[in-house]
Write a protein that holds these residues in place. Structure first.
Motif, PDB file in Angstrom:
ATOM      1  N   ALA A 125      11.540   0.415  10.481  1.00  0.00           N
ATOM      2  CA  ALA A 125      12.343   0.816   9.231  1.00  0.00           C
ATOM      3  C   ALA A 125      12.304   2.300   9.250  1.00  0.00           C
ATOM      4  CB  ALA A 125      11.894   0.200   7.951  1.00  0.00           C
ATOM      5  N   HIS A 126      11.302   2.857  10.006  1.00  0.00           N
ATOM      6  CA  HIS A 126      11.134   4.410   9.915  1.00  0.00           C
ATOM      7  C   HIS A 126      11.460   4.816  11.130  1.00  0.00           C
ATOM      8  CE1 HIS A 126       8.574   3.915   6.414  1.00  0.00           C
ATOM      9  NE2 HIS A 126       8.793   5.321   6.351  1.00  0.00           N
ATOM     10  N   GLY A 127      12.172   4.094  12.102  1.00  0.00           N
ATOM     11  CA  GLY A 127      12.714   4.434  13.421  1.00  0.00           C
ATOM     12  C   GLY A 127      11.693   4.710  14.513  1.00  0.00           C
ATOM     13  N   VAL A 128      10.469   3.937  14.266  1.00  0.00           N
ATOM     14  CA  VAL A 128       9.346   3.995  15.311  1.00  0.00           C
ATOM     15  C   VAL A 128       9.477   2.950  16.333  1.00  0.00           C
ATOM     16  CG1 VAL A 128       7.055   4.475  15.762  1.00  0.00           C
ATOM     17  CG2 VAL A 128       8.020   5.403  13.687  1.00  0.00           C
ATOM     18  N   PRO A 129       9.623   3.149  17.741  1.00  0.00           N
ATOM     19  CA  PRO A 129       9.636   2.041  18.362  1.00  0.00           C
ATOM     20  C   PRO A 129       8.239   1.227  18.488  1.00  0.00           C
ATOM     21  CG  PRO A 129       9.664   3.942  19.639  1.00  0.00           C
ATOM     22  CD  PRO A 129       9.783   4.365  18.342  1.00  0.00           C
ATOM     23  N   CYS A 130       8.109   0.035  18.874  1.00  0.00           N
ATOM     24  CA  CYS A 130       6.914  -0.707  18.875  1.00  0.00           C
ATOM     25  C   CYS A 130       6.643  -1.184  20.469  1.00  0.00           C
ATOM     26  CB  CYS A 130       6.863  -1.757  17.908  1.00  0.00           C
ATOM     27  SG  CYS A 130       7.168  -1.154  16.091  1.00  0.00           S
ATOM     28  N   LEU A 131       5.045  -1.247  20.588  1.00  0.00           N
ATOM     29  CA  LEU A 131       4.486  -1.813  21.732  1.00  0.00           C
ATOM     30  C   LEU A 131       3.685  -3.002  21.193  1.00  0.00           C
ATOM     31  CD1 LEU A 131       4.104  -1.476  24.997  1.00  0.00           C
ATOM     32  CD2 LEU A 131       1.886  -0.326  24.272  1.00  0.00           C
ATOM     33  N   LEU A 132       4.354  -4.126  21.698  1.00  0.00           N
ATOM     34  CA  LEU A 132       3.648  -5.298  21.038  1.00  0.00           C
ATOM     35  C   LEU A 132       3.146  -6.350  21.982  1.00  0.00           C
ATOM     36  CD1 LEU A 132       6.763  -6.071  18.609  1.00  0.00           C
ATOM     37  CD2 LEU A 132       4.682  -4.591  18.076  1.00  0.00           C
ATOM     38  N   THR A 133       2.485  -7.036  21.615  1.00  0.00           N
ATOM     39  CA  THR A 133       2.087  -8.373  22.282  1.00  0.00           C
ATOM     40  C   THR A 133       2.858  -9.498  21.943  1.00  0.00           C
ATOM     41  OG1 THR A 133       0.174  -8.880  20.865  1.00  0.00           O
ATOM     42  CG2 THR A 133      -0.448  -7.563  22.770  1.00  0.00           C
ATOM     43  N   PRO A 134       3.017 -10.531  22.658  1.00  0.00           N
ATOM     44  CA  PRO A 134       3.889 -11.816  22.425  1.00  0.00           C
ATOM     45  C   PRO A 134       3.342 -12.382  21.022  1.00  0.00           C
ATOM     46  CG  PRO A 134       3.333 -11.805  24.751  1.00  0.00           C
ATOM     47  CD  PRO A 134       2.450 -10.862  24.035  1.00  0.00           C
ATOM     48  N   ASN A 135       2.095 -12.428  20.784  1.00  0.00           N
ATOM     49  CA  ASN A 135       1.412 -12.879  19.808  1.00  0.00           C
ATOM     50  C   ASN A 135       1.881 -12.520  18.315  1.00  0.00           C
ATOM     51  OD1 ASN A 135       0.509 -14.661  21.511  1.00  0.00           O
ATOM     52  ND2 ASN A 135      -1.597 -13.524  21.513  1.00  0.00           N
ATOM     53  N   THR A 136       2.455 -11.140  18.342  1.00  0.00           N
ATOM     54  CA  THR A 136       2.924 -10.436  17.208  1.00  0.00           C
ATOM     55  C   THR A 136       3.836 -11.339  16.455  1.00  0.00           C
ATOM     56  OG1 THR A 136       2.247  -8.456  18.444  1.00  0.00           O
ATOM     57  CG2 THR A 136       3.614  -8.020  16.149  1.00  0.00           C
ATOM     58  N   ASN A 137       4.525 -12.145  17.022  1.00  0.00           N
ATOM     59  CA  ASN A 137       5.730 -13.175  16.198  1.00  0.00           C
ATOM     60  C   ASN A 137       7.055 -12.433  16.266  1.00  0.00           C
ATOM     61  OD1 ASN A 137       6.409 -15.121  15.048  1.00  0.00           O
ATOM     62  ND2 ASN A 137       6.230 -14.490  12.857  1.00  0.00           N
ATOM     63  N   MET A 138       7.211 -11.141  16.436  1.00  0.00           N
ATOM     64  CA  MET A 138       8.231 -10.452  16.325  1.00  0.00           C
ATOM     65  C   MET A 138       8.771  -9.972  17.798  1.00  0.00           C
ATOM     66  SD  MET A 138       8.608  -8.214  12.711  1.00  0.00           S
ATOM     67  CE  MET A 138      10.050  -7.538  13.359  1.00  0.00           C
ATOM     68  N   ALA A 139       8.019 -10.087  18.694  1.00  0.00           N
ATOM     69  CA  ALA A 139       8.109  -9.314  19.873  1.00  0.00           C
ATOM     70  C   ALA A 139       9.522  -9.576  20.570  1.00  0.00           C
ATOM     71  CB  ALA A 139       6.799  -9.804  20.858  1.00  0.00           C
ATOM     72  N   GLU A 140      10.032 -10.758  20.693  1.00  0.00           N
ATOM     73  CA  GLU A 140      11.170 -11.324  21.328  1.00  0.00           C
ATOM     74  C   GLU A 140      12.325 -10.337  20.580  1.00  0.00           C
ATOM     75  OE1 GLU A 140      12.042 -15.403  21.785  1.00  0.00           O
ATOM     76  OE2 GLU A 140       9.895 -15.712  22.625  1.00  0.00           O
ATOM     77  N   GLU A 141      12.384 -10.212  19.346  1.00  0.00           N
ATOM     78  CA  GLU A 141      13.497  -9.691  18.639  1.00  0.00           C
ATOM     79  C   GLU A 141      13.367  -8.284  18.830  1.00  0.00           C
ATOM     80  OE1 GLU A 141      12.417 -13.722  16.820  1.00  0.00           O
ATOM     81  OE2 GLU A 141      11.339 -11.944  17.355  1.00  0.00           O
ATOM     82  N   VAL A 142      12.126  -7.602  18.588  1.00  0.00           N
ATOM     83  CA  VAL A 142      11.934  -6.152  18.960  1.00  0.00           C
ATOM     84  C   VAL A 142      12.570  -5.805  20.384  1.00  0.00           C
ATOM     85  CG1 VAL A 142      10.328  -4.417  19.319  1.00  0.00           C
ATOM     86  CG2 VAL A 142      10.269  -5.990  17.193  1.00  0.00           C
ATOM     87  N   VAL A 143      12.386  -6.615  21.217  1.00  0.00           N
ATOM     88  CA  VAL A 143      12.941  -6.377  22.738  1.00  0.00           C
ATOM     89  C   VAL A 143      14.392  -6.600  22.486  1.00  0.00           C
ATOM     90  CG1 VAL A 143      12.982  -7.119  25.134  1.00  0.00           C
ATOM     91  CG2 VAL A 143      10.511  -6.759  23.578  1.00  0.00           C
ATOM     92  N   ALA A 144      14.898  -7.614  22.071  1.00  0.00           N
ATOM     93  CA  ALA A 144      16.269  -7.810  22.161  1.00  0.00           C
ATOM     94  C   ALA A 144      17.042  -6.754  21.335  1.00  0.00           C
ATOM     95  CB  ALA A 144      16.475  -9.276  21.285  1.00  0.00           C
ATOM     96  N   ALA A 145      16.425  -6.172  20.423  1.00  0.00           N
ATOM     97  CA  ALA A 145      16.846  -4.930  19.669  1.00  0.00           C
ATOM     98  C   ALA A 145      16.888  -3.695  20.183  1.00  0.00           C
ATOM     99  CB  ALA A 145      16.495  -4.933  18.164  1.00  0.00           C
ATOM    100  N   GLY A 146      16.139  -3.770  21.479  1.00  0.00           N
ATOM    101  CA  GLY A 146      16.089  -2.432  22.343  1.00  0.00           C
ATOM    102  C   GLY A 146      15.127  -1.476  21.571  1.00  0.00           C
TER     103      GLY A 146
END
Length: 177
Positions: A125-146
């Protein structure tokens, strides 16, 4: 139907954030070493320490202690020789969150298991990109959104991700944010 908010106050409409040079990355959340994967993060910092020191990059870990995890993290940071790269800090209070998110370039969330990562939502929401592991539960959505990157939930996987961050241009970080 009853709709209950998640207790997170959203920032004003997003504006372009300035990317910091050198790179600044951070985790914010409960300091639970195993659950949040903070051992993976600190161990990874030990593996990539020289590259991050050369780049002047810094990583902050913010949060309230959970069952003695802060002391365990301090020991792990020392054992890995990661003190030149990692700063362990206290929690970020609500009134300080906007300043916190504006002070970092990438939000890190190496969780081993996560139901609904509010801190990831706040970072995005603050415009900060994220580095996640798959277990974070939102990883696929974050990657799909770029809006970020997924790394393997191992110290080596996290280390590769942290090294990749050093190769990203300010433009790439801004676009992901």
């Amino acid at each position: 139907a009853l709709v209950v908010g998640n207790g997170v106050e959203l920032p004003a409409p997003a504006r372009l954030r300035a990317v910091h040079q050198p790179l600044r990355a951070a985790f914010m959340g409960r300091l639970h070493v195993d659950h949040k994967g903070l051992d993976l993060l600190v161990d990874a910092c030990g593996l990539i320490r020289n590259a991050w020191v050369s780049a002047g990059a810094r990583l902050e870990i913010h949060g309230p202690d959970c069952g003695g995890s802060a002391a365990e993290l301090r020991k792990r940071i020392a054992r890995n020789g990661a003190g030149e790269v990692v700063d362990l800090k206290g929690p970020v209070l609500d009134r300080d969150k906007a300043r916190f998110f504006n002070s970092i370039d990438v939000f890190l969330h190496p969780s081993r298991t996560e139901g609904h990562p509010i801190a990831v939502l706040e970072a995005l929401a603050h415009g900060v990109p994220c580095l996640l592991t798959p277990n974070t539960n939102m990883a696929e959505e974050v990657v799909a959104a770029g809006a970020g990157w997924v790394v393997e939930a191992t110290r080596e996987g996290v280390a590769r991700g942290l090294l990749k961050l050093l190769d990203l241009s300010p433009s790439e970080l801004e676009t992901a944010g």
